[in-house]
Design a protein around this motif. Sequence first.
Motif, PDB file in Angstrom:
ATOM      1  N   UNK A 246      -1.674  40.745 -21.276  1.00 27.42           N
ATOM      2  CA  UNK A 246      -1.489  40.317 -22.662  1.00 27.42           C
ATOM      3  C   UNK A 246      -1.940  38.876 -22.859  1.00 27.42           C
ATOM      4  N   UNK A 247      -1.722  38.058 -21.886  1.00 26.95           N
ATOM      5  CA  UNK A 247      -2.158  36.666 -21.982  1.00 26.95           C
ATOM      6  C   UNK A 247      -3.668  36.536 -22.126  1.00 26.95           C
ATOM      7  N   UNK A 248      -4.371  37.534 -21.655  1.00 23.59           N
ATOM      8  CA  UNK A 248      -5.838  37.516 -21.725  1.00 23.59           C
ATOM      9  C   UNK A 248      -6.346  38.212 -22.985  1.00 23.59           C
ATOM     10  N   UNK A 249      -5.717  39.338 -23.363  1.00 30.39           N
ATOM     11  CA  UNK A 249      -6.360  40.220 -24.334  1.00 30.39           C
ATOM     12  C   UNK A 249      -5.590  40.435 -25.628  1.00 30.39           C
ATOM     13  N   UNK A 250      -4.332  39.979 -25.737  1.00 27.81           N
ATOM     14  CA  UNK A 250      -3.596  40.189 -26.986  1.00 27.81           C
ATOM     15  C   UNK A 250      -4.026  39.177 -28.044  1.00 27.81           C
ATOM     16  N   UNK A 251      -3.895  39.517 -29.331  1.00 28.99           N
ATOM     17  CA  UNK A 251      -4.239  38.571 -30.403  1.00 28.99           C
ATOM     18  C   UNK A 251      -3.418  37.293 -30.302  1.00 28.99           C
ATOM     19  N   UNK A 252      -4.053  36.184 -30.644  1.00 27.32           N
ATOM     20  CA  UNK A 252      -3.387  34.880 -30.654  1.00 27.32           C
ATOM     21  C   UNK A 252      -4.208  33.956 -31.540  1.00 27.32           C
ATOM     22  N   UNK A 253      -3.790  32.678 -31.650  1.00 29.67           N
ATOM     23  CA  UNK A 253      -4.534  31.737 -32.467  1.00 29.67           C
ATOM     24  C   UNK A 253      -5.972  31.571 -31.969  1.00 29.67           C
ATOM     25  N   UNK A 254      -6.147  31.628 -30.666  1.00 27.66           N
ATOM     26  CA  UNK A 254      -7.489  31.664 -30.077  1.00 27.66           C
ATOM     27  C   UNK A 254      -7.773  33.110 -29.713  1.00 27.66           C
ATOM     28  N   UNK A 255      -8.907  33.678 -30.124  1.00 27.40           N
ATOM     29  CA  UNK A 255      -9.167  35.111 -29.923  1.00 27.40           C
ATOM     30  C   UNK A 255      -9.089  35.526 -28.461  1.00 27.40           C
ATOM     31  N   UNK A 256      -8.865  36.811 -28.214  1.00 29.40           N
ATOM     32  CA  UNK A 256      -8.803  37.338 -26.847  1.00 29.40           C
ATOM     33  C   UNK A 256     -10.094  37.052 -26.086  1.00 29.40           C
ATOM     34  N   UNK A 257      -9.969  37.032 -24.749  1.00 31.12           N
ATOM     35  CA  UNK A 257     -11.137  36.786 -23.901  1.00 31.12           C
ATOM     36  C   UNK A 257     -11.891  38.079 -23.611  1.00 31.12           C
ATOM     37  N   UNK A 258     -11.225  39.034 -23.036  1.00 29.03           N
ATOM     38  CA  UNK A 258     -11.813  40.318 -22.677  1.00 29.03           C
ATOM     39  C   UNK A 258     -10.679  41.255 -22.321  1.00 29.03           C
ATOM     40  N   UNK A 259     -10.993  42.503 -22.093  1.00 29.55           N
ATOM     41  CA  UNK A 259      -9.978  43.500 -21.760  1.00 29.55           C
ATOM     42  C   UNK A 259      -9.758  43.535 -20.253  1.00 29.55           C
ATOM     43  N   UNK A 260      -8.501  43.541 -19.878  1.00 28.45           N
ATOM     44  CA  UNK A 260      -8.144  43.745 -18.476  1.00 28.45           C
ATOM     45  C   UNK A 260      -7.940  45.246 -18.279  1.00 28.45           C
ATOM     46  N   UNK A 261      -8.815  45.851 -17.484  1.00 29.15           N
ATOM     47  CA  UNK A 261      -8.864  47.305 -17.350  1.00 29.15           C
ATOM     48  C   UNK A 261      -8.351  47.715 -15.972  1.00 29.15           C
ATOM     49  N   UNK A 262      -7.195  48.402 -15.962  1.00 32.22           N
ATOM     50  CA  UNK A 262      -6.607  48.848 -14.694  1.00 32.22           C
ATOM     51  C   UNK A 262      -6.782  50.346 -14.477  1.00 32.22           C
ATOM     52  N   UNK A 263      -7.769  50.947 -15.138  1.00 34.76           N
ATOM     53  CA  UNK A 263      -7.914  52.407 -15.066  1.00 34.76           C
ATOM     54  C   UNK A 263      -8.523  52.912 -13.759  1.00 34.76           C
ATOM     55  N   UNK A 264      -8.979  52.012 -12.921  1.00 31.42           N
ATOM     56  CA  UNK A 264      -9.479  52.433 -11.616  1.00 31.42           C
ATOM     57  C   UNK A 264      -8.367  52.574 -10.581  1.00 31.42           C
ATOM     58  N   UNK A 265      -7.122  52.360 -11.001  1.00 28.02           N
ATOM     59  CA  UNK A 265      -6.000  52.480 -10.070  1.00 28.02           C
ATOM     60  C   UNK A 265      -5.776  53.949  -9.686  1.00 28.02           C
ATOM     61  N   UNK A 266      -5.049  54.207  -8.627  1.00 30.71           N
ATOM     62  CA  UNK A 266      -4.739  55.595  -8.255  1.00 30.71           C
ATOM     63  C   UNK A 266      -4.174  56.387  -9.432  1.00 30.71           C
ATOM     64  N   UNK A 267      -4.725  57.559  -9.638  1.00 31.93           N
ATOM     65  CA  UNK A 267      -4.367  58.476 -10.716  1.00 31.93           C
ATOM     66  C   UNK A 267      -4.760  57.967 -12.098  1.00 31.93           C
ATOM     67  N   UNK A 268      -5.526  56.873 -12.160  1.00 34.57           N
ATOM     68  CA  UNK A 268      -6.040  56.383 -13.430  1.00 34.57           C
ATOM     69  C   UNK A 268      -4.940  56.039 -14.425  1.00 34.57           C
ATOM     70  N   UNK A 269      -5.158  56.370 -15.697  1.00 35.65           N
ATOM     71  CA  UNK A 269      -4.193  56.038 -16.747  1.00 35.65           C
ATOM     72  C   UNK A 269      -2.854  56.723 -16.542  1.00 35.65           C
ATOM     73  N   UNK A 270      -2.836  57.816 -15.818  1.00 36.18           N
ATOM     74  CA  UNK A 270      -1.589  58.543 -15.596  1.00 36.18           C
ATOM     75  C   UNK A 270      -0.788  57.987 -14.427  1.00 36.18           C
ATOM     76  N   UNK A 271      -1.370  57.096 -13.671  1.00 34.01           N
ATOM     77  CA  UNK A 271      -0.693  56.576 -12.487  1.00 34.01           C
ATOM     78  C   UNK A 271       0.100  55.320 -12.784  1.00 34.01           C
ATOM     79  N   UNK A 272       0.923  54.944 -11.838  1.00 33.04           N
ATOM     80  CA  UNK A 272       1.717  53.723 -11.971  1.00 33.04           C
ATOM     81  C   UNK A 272       0.792  52.518 -12.066  1.00 33.04           C
ATOM     82  N   UNK A 273       1.148  51.567 -12.928  1.00 38.60           N
ATOM     83  CA  UNK A 273       0.325  50.372 -13.099  1.00 38.60           C
ATOM     84  C   UNK A 273       0.291  49.548 -11.814  1.00 38.60           C
ATOM     85  N   UNK A 274       1.425  49.489 -11.153  1.00 41.21           N
ATOM     86  CA  UNK A 274       1.539  48.670  -9.942  1.00 41.21           C
ATOM     87  C   UNK A 274       2.096  49.532  -8.822  1.00 41.21           C
TER      88      UNK A 274
END
Length: 972
Positions: A246-274
Motif C-alpha cells: 500500500x505504501x507503494x501503490x495506494x492513492x496518496x498526495x503523491x501518485x502511486x509508483x507502480x503495482x507490487x505484484x505477488x501473483x507469482x507466489x505458490x498457488x498464485x492469487x489463491x495462495x497465502x500472501x506470505x
Amino acid sequence: MTRPQSTLTELARVGFTDLSDVRALLETLDIATEDAGVFGQAADPDRALRALARLQEQHPEDVAALSSHAEWSARAVRVVGASEGLADFLRRRPQQLEALRERPPGPLGAATYRAELAAAVEATDDVEQGRVALRVAYRRHLMLLAAWDLEQDDPLQAQPLVSEGLADLAGAALDAALLLARRASTFPAEDVERTKLAIIGMGKAGARELNYISDVDVIYVADAAEGLETARAVEIATRLAAETARGIQDPALEPPLWEVDANLRPEGKDGALVRTLDSHRAYYERWAKSWEFQALLKSRPLAGDAELGQRYCDTVHPMVWSISQRDGFVESVQRMRERVTDHIPDDELDVQLKLGPGGLRDIEFTIQLLQLVHGLHDDRVRQPDTLGALASLAEHGYIGRVEAAEFSTDYRTLRVMEHRVQLDQLRRTHLMPRDEDRLRVLARATGLAGSADEIVALWQSTRFAVRSLHEKLFYRPLLTAVASLPEGGLALTSDQAEARLAAIGFTDPAGALRHIAALTSGVSRRAAIQRTLLPVILQWLADGADPDYGLLAFRKLSEALGESYWFLRMLRDSSGAAERLTKVLAASRYVGGLFERNPEGAAWLENDEELRPRSLDALLEETRATVARHDGDTDAAVKALRTARQREILRLALSGILDVSTIQEVGRGLTAVTTALLTGVLSLAHRPDDGIEFAIIGMGRYGGGELGFGSDTDVLYVYRDVGAGERAQATAEGIVRDLGRLTEDLRLPLDLDADLRPEGKNGPMVRSLDSYRAYYARWSLTWEAQALLRAHAVAGDDALGQDFLALADTVRYPDELPAADAREVRRIKARVESERLPQAADPARHVKLGRGSLSDVEWFVQLLQLQHAAAKPALKTTSTLEALDAVVEAGLVTDADAAKLRDAWIIASRVRSALTLWLNKTADVLPDDRLQLEGIARLMGYPPGCASLLEEDYLRTTRQARQVFERGFYDA
C-alpha cells in the motif's frame, strides 16, 4: 529575456511542429536557452517548451535560477521533452528542479538508494507524510536516472545500467515502504521486531533489468526470531507485506509508483500472501509446475531481511535446474510461450514490444529455455539477467557468437524503445505508438532513428530478426534431446520432431531422423558418444547452408572412422574441431566427397597449423619418397600420388573455408600440390635413359601460382634431344600420353590443358626447344606472347625449363610493343567478350569472362606488362597481383584504380572457388537462385541470410573494376 528571433524554417529544423505559438512562448521563457536550438536536444521540442512555460507560469521563483545556467536549462529541456510524466512531477514538486542543476552521476547502486529513501521516510513521524516523502524521493532519483540516460551517446550500451539502477531503486523503495509498515503496525512492537520478512524480487526486478514503469513481481518469505511463534510471525508478516504494497501503490498526495505484484507466489492469487521458508520448500518439492520454476530462475533477495532472502534462494535455486528432466518440459515451455502470444488482442499484436512475435518475450523465453536445459549440468549459464545469460551461453558454446551478438543488439534495441515509450507518460505500457507524431518523438527520444518511418523500419526489422532467430533456437529438437538424455537418449522420432527439423533448415527431416537413428543406435562406445553430442552437432549443422547434406556426410564420416579413438575423442573433447567439422560438411559437397576418400583429414581440424598449406619442398620430398617406395610398381606409385593430391586438396579446402588461409595462399597451395603430382608422374613416365630432356611449363593461372578449386591446369611440354635422334619426338609424345593417362582421376579430375601451345589445338602437343625457338622467331602471334607472360617451369629437367623461359623472355618482354600489337590485344579481348561468353550468360555475373571479372583484370595487367616490362623489370612476374603492385610502383596505375582491380580479382577468385566447393563441380556464373547464392555467401564468410549482400558486393566491385578497365585498356 531578449533573444534573436528564429525563422519558421529554423524552428522546424530544430524539431518544432506546432509553429503557430512557438515564438511567443520562447519570448516568455526565462531560461538560458540562448536561442531555440537548445530544444533540438528534446525528444518533443513542442512539449518541452509548453512544459517549461507552464512551470514558469505556476512557479516562477523555482524556474528563475535556470536563466543563468545553460547546462541546467538544457538538462531540464531534455527531461521534460522526453517525459510528460516527469514534467507533471516537476509541476507538483517544483523544488525538485534543483536536482537537475548538476550533471547526474548515473545509477547510484542499491546501498545508496536504500540509504537515501530510508532517510526520506525517517524525516517524518507521520506515516502518510512518509509515503509522500518516499514517492517524492523515488521520483527524484528516477528523474536523475532518466536525465543521465537521455544524455548518453550510446543508448544501447547504457540500457543495462539503467535497468540495473531502476531495479536497485525499486528495492530501495520496498525497503523504505517496509520501514513505514513496521512503524504503522498495530501489533506489539517487540513482536514486529522479531518478525523477519524477506521480499524476493522476481521477473525483471529480480534480474536487475527493470523498466521505468513496470509491475514489480515479488514473493514474501517470513520467519520468526527467537521468542516468537512461527504462526504469529506469518500473521504479522502478512500484514506488513500488505502495508508495504500500500505504501507503494495506494492513492496518496503523491501518485502511486507502480503495482507490487505477488501473483507469482505458490498457488498464485489463491495462495497465502506470505509463507515460511519450509512452506515454500514443501510446495516446490511437491506441487510446483514447470513455469513456476522458470519464474524462479530470476529470483533474488530484493528487500527486507537479506539473510532470510538468501536462504530462500539457496533453497529453491537447486530445484530450478532439475526441471529439464521432467517429461514434456521443453514442450510445456513452448506451449506456454504460444499461449502468451495467443492472448494478445488482435489490434495490439503488431505493436507489442514485449509480448508480440519478435518482441522481448521471444528473446527472454529462448534464453531461459536454453538456460534451463543446459544449466542442469553447467552452472556457468545460471545467470538471472537476460544479457548476462546470453553472454554466458555464447561463451560456453550453447549459442553461436553471431547469434548472441544479434540477440544482444536486438534485445537492447527493444528495451530502449520500451523505456522511452514508458518514460513518455510514466505509464506502464509495451505498445509502440501508432500516431506518426508520437513515432517521430519516439525516434528522437531513442536516438536510434531520425524520423517516424525510420523508427518503424527499425522496429519491424528487429521484430523479424528476433522472430526468425527465436524459431530457429526455440523449436530446436536438440533441446528435447539434451533434456531427455538421462532418460534414455534421443527422442527424435515423432512428426513433431520432423516438423522442428524442417523449421531449422532440414529439407528432408525424415531422412535426417534416419541418419540420427543410424548414428545413435546400439550399445557401442561410438553410439554412446554420438547420443551425447548429436544435439549440438544438429545445432551446428542447422546453422549451415545445407544441413541435410552435412548430416549425411557426418554419418558417412562417422561410419568410415568407426571406433577410431582419436575421432571419438575429438568429437567429445574438442568442441571447436567438432563445430568446424559440421561447418565444412554443411557448406561444401566438394569437401564431403574428399572426406569420403580421406576421412583421417578430420584430425587436422584441431590444429590450425595442420590446416596450413604445405610447402612445395615438403610436397616434393614426399613425392620422391613415394616413388622410391613403389619402385617398379607404377600403378601403386600413381595411386599413392593421387591419394596424396586428394589429401592435400582437402587440407586446402578446409583451410580456405575456415579462413585459415587467404585465397592467394590457397592458390599457391593448389599450385604446389599440382606441381608435386606432375613431378612424381613425370618421373614415372620419363626414363632417365630415353635420350631426351623433358620439362613441363605451367601456363595461365597455374603458371601464375593462382589456381582455384576446379581450375584447368594449363601447360606446355618441351623436350631437348640428348641422344634419341629420330626417336626424340615420338619419345616425347609418348611421355605426354603417359602423363595424361597417369594423372587421370575420375574422383578428382586433373585437366591438363595444352591449348596455349603454338598454333593452339592445331599444333603438336609437344615440341623441341629448337622448334619453339624457330616458331616464335617466325610465326609467333601477339596472343602467344601474352600467354607466355605466365609461363613458369614447374616440373622436369630444370636446365631445359630455364632455357625455355629465357626463350620466352625474348617473346613476352619486347623492347617495344608496336601499336598494332596493342590494338590486336584489345581486338582479341573484345572478341573473347562477344564470342566466348556462354549464350544467355549475364556478363555482369560471369566471374571469369564477365565485366570487371578475372579476365578484365588479367588482360589489363598483361597489356601493361607487354608494353613496359622490358624497361621495368619489376613487371616480370607471372602473378597477376604482384604485377598489379608493380605497375602501381612504376607509376602506370594509381593506387585507387589498382585497389579496385585487386578487389575485383579477389572477389571473383573467391566466388569461383566457392562455386566449386558448394556445387562439387566447376561453374563460372554467380547464381541467381537465392538458395545457391546463400550457399556461396556462407562459404565466403557472410552471415546467414546475406546472399543479397554478396550479390551487391560482387556487382558493385566488378562494376567499379570495369570502369577502370575500360578507361585504361580500351581508351589508353
